[in-house]
Each structure stands twice: as structure tokens, then as C-alpha cells.
Scaffold this motif. Structure first.
Motif, PDB file in Angstrom:
ATOM      1  N   GLY A   1      -3.970   2.152   4.190  1.00  0.00           N
ATOM      2  CA  GLY A   1      -3.111   2.354   3.007  1.00  0.00           C
ATOM      3  C   GLY A   1      -4.022   2.589   2.017  1.00  0.00           C
TER       4      GLY A   1
ATOM      5  N   THR B   1       0.720  -1.304  -0.049  1.00  0.00           N
ATOM      6  CA  THR B   1      -0.020   0.019  -0.012  1.00  0.00           C
ATOM      7  C   THR B   1       0.821   1.219   0.031  1.00  0.00           C
ATOM      8  OG1 THR B   1      -0.232   0.605   2.418  1.00  0.00           O
ATOM      9  CG2 THR B   1      -1.527  -1.452   1.570  1.00  0.00           C
TER      10      THR B   1
ATOM     11  N   ASP C   1       1.121   3.272   2.116  1.00  0.00           N
ATOM     12  CA  ASP C   1       1.793   3.688   3.464  1.00  0.00           C
ATOM     13  C   ASP C   1       2.573   2.550   3.934  1.00  0.00           C
ATOM     14  OD1 ASP C   1       0.104   5.808   3.712  1.00  0.00           O
ATOM     15  OD2 ASP C   1      -1.747   5.012   4.570  1.00  0.00           O
TER      16      ASP C   1
END
Length: 322
Positions: free
Chosen positions: A147, A54, A56
Motif C-alpha cells: 500500500g 494504507t 490498499d
């Protein structure tokens, strides 16, 4: 006294169907591939893990110790390719067993660990530093958002273990359900060493009720399909039917007459005979269709386990003394 170092000859088994095998492993002993979009899977040919790459960071699903540090290598490889952070931000336990979570501690103390409430209880009981207990738990359902991605976690009752959950990736057309169906292969000993036989038998139908195309079963070297679950169901249904016929046709009298006071010897002989009769046609039917169907310990022990559940859970073959 003389001895021999000659080992007994090893048995021969039917060739593994090519359809049961997955992609070749790399030089470090793993394969990592894309399932759909930013969902990836990792295998060492025996165990499987998965992760979302993701914006994040990485959301990891199971951490089998046999893959071990190769999980880190696979994550780093994909993160670089996808241009996302390689930090593992979340780790989801499918269930508490060490063979699927024993590398969880490799990713540090800042990971958000998620699992069923029973997974937490069992991991606290086991007190294994390799498997830190999840801090985020749920009873029936939990939506994981990380994410920009969404994963649906659900518990539908015990099956392989008391805490084994269904992990659905609705935006990636994928379902992850560990230790129930081995795509292309039979279950190993005793229904994959499952603790709740009725729950295990019901699990594939529950899995097929979800919408998905790709299946992660946690074991062996390839992704599964809906056809794999259907084939597994036919194999299990044939065992159930064969066990029911054997329970109704094998007469226990000869064993009890022969062994007299040794009741356990009689019971063992009778149940072994019922199991062998029930397993034989299933082994013959699925050899060459499902890998390792002809390994006697697997189909035979699975038949024994199902047969005992039929006796104990369903009352099959039980008579009330007049």
C-alpha cells in the motif's frame, strides 16, 4: 471437621507510578491511537498490536487474543476515519507465541502472513489453527512493501524466543520489539519468560541502534520511548552487578553441612539465598520507579534467571576442583 472459607489476606504493593499508565480504554475495552501518520496502535491495557492503514488496506502487526475481536473494531474505526479499505491484507508475526498471535485466524484465509523462517517451523510444529503459519518467510532481513508503505523486518538472533524479530517503521519513527522491554514496568517472571538470556540482555542495545522515537513493546498500556529502554537497561545492569556480588559473597558451606546427603536441598538453599541477597537492593532502588518492581516474584525470578545465565553461560562462580 470444620473448615474456613476465609481467604488469606492479599499482599499490598507500592502504587503504580502514573508515568507507567496509558490512556483510558473505551467501553468495549480497548484504545486505538495514532502513532505517526497512518501507523496506529491498539491496546487492551495488557497487550498491544499495531497496524498501517494504507490505500490498499490494513497491514497488521501481531494479533493478541486478549484484544481479539476488538482488533477488528479498531481497524474498522480507523479505516472509516482515514477513508481506506478495512480489509486486512497482511499480517506480520513478531514471533510464534500464542499470546501475541492467537487471534491471527480471525482475519480469514486471504491474508498474506509474514514471519521469520523459525516462526513458520514452530507454528507448523504447534499445529494451532488459531495461528496459521506464515507463507512469506525470511532468515535475516525482509523489506515489506504494501500500500505504498515500507517496513523493515530483521532477525538479530534469539532473545525472548528463537524467532523474535525487530520491526522497524522508518517512515513512522517507530520500532516494535515484543516481550523485551515493558515500558514503565519490570519484566514479569524470568525476564518475560525469555528463552535466551544473553540474547535478551543484548536486545535493548540493538533496538537503540535503530533510529526511532516511538516504541511498541507488546505489553501494557502505553507507548514506549528511548528513555524507557535506557531505564530498563539500568535495571538489568543493576541486577547483573548485584548478582555478581552475591555470587562472590554468599558461602554455600552452611547449607551443605546441614543437609548432608540431600545435595539438592543444599543447592536450593544456597541459590535461594544468593538470589534473595542479589534482588533485595534492586527491589528497593526501583520500587516507585518501575511499576511492579516490588512484586517479589518478578524481580526475584528475573534475578534468579540472570544469575543462572551468569553461572551457566559465562562461568561466573564456577571453580574447578583442585
Amino acid at each position: 471437621m470444620t473448615g474456613s472459607n476465609t481467604a488469606p489476606p492479599l499482599p499490598d504493593y507500592a502504587p503504580v507510578p502514573r508515568s507507567a499508565l496509558g490512556p483510558a480504554l473505551n467501553a468495549q475495552g480497548y484504545f486505538v491511537g495514532r502513532v505517526e501518520r497512518n501507523l496506529f496502535w491498539v491496546t487492551d491495557g495488557t497487550y498491544q498490536s499495531a497496524f498501517l492503514a494504507t490505500r490498499d488496506g490494513i497491514v497488521l502487526f501481531d494479533a493478541p487474543p486478549t484484544i481479539g475481536h476488538n482488533l477488528r473494531r479498531a481497524v474498522d474505526e480507523i479505516a472509516e476515519t482515514e477513508g481506506v479499505p478495512n480489509t486486512v491484507t497482511h499480517l506480520v508475526y513478531s514471533h510464534h507465541h500464542a499470546d501475541h498471535g492467537g487471534a491471527a485466524s480471525l482475519f480469514g484465509g486471504d491474508v498474506v502472513r509474514i514471519g521469520h523462517a523459525e516462526t513458520r517451523r514452530l507454528l507448523l510444529r504447534d499445529n494451532d489453527p488459531a495461528r496459521p503459519a506464515p507463507e512469506v518467510t525470511f532468515e535475516d532481513q525482509h523489506t515489506l512493501r504494501a500500500g505504498g508503505e515500507r517496513v523493515e523486518l530483521a532477525w538479530h538472533g534469539p532473545n525472548h524466543s528463537p524467532d523474535n524479530i525487530y520491526i522497524h517503521f522508518p517512515d513512522h519513527d517507530t520500532l516494535m520489539l515484543i516481550d523485551v522491554v515493558n515500558a514503565g514496568w519490570v519484566p514479569i517472571y524470568n525476564l518475560n519468560l525469555s528463552e535466551d538470556v544473553p540474547g535478551y540482555l543484548d536486545a535493548p542495545a540493538r533496538a537503540l541502534a535503530y533510529p526511532w522515537k516511538h516504541f511498541l513493546g507488546g505489553h501494557l498500556g502505553r507507548l514506549g520511548t528511548r528513555d524507557d529502554l535506557t531505564l530498563h537497561q539500568r535495571y538489568i545492569d543493576d541486577i547483573v552487578e548485584s548478582a555478581r556480588e552475591a555470587l562472590g559473597s554468599v558461602d554455600p558451606t552452611p547449607w551443605f553441612q546441614k543437609y548432608g546427603e540431600n545435595a539438592w536441598a543444599a543447592v536450593a538453599g544456597y541459590l535461594d539465598a544468593v538470589t534473595a541477597q542479589a534482588a533485595a537492593p534492586v527491589i528497593a532502588k526501583y520500587t516507585g520507579v518501575l511499576a511492579a518492581a516490588d512484586v517479589p516474584a518478578f524481580t526475584t525470578s528475573t534475578t534468579f534467571t540472570i544469575l543462572q545465565s551468569m553461572r551457566l553461560d559465562l562461568g561466573a562462580g564456577s571453580q574447578v576442583h583442585p
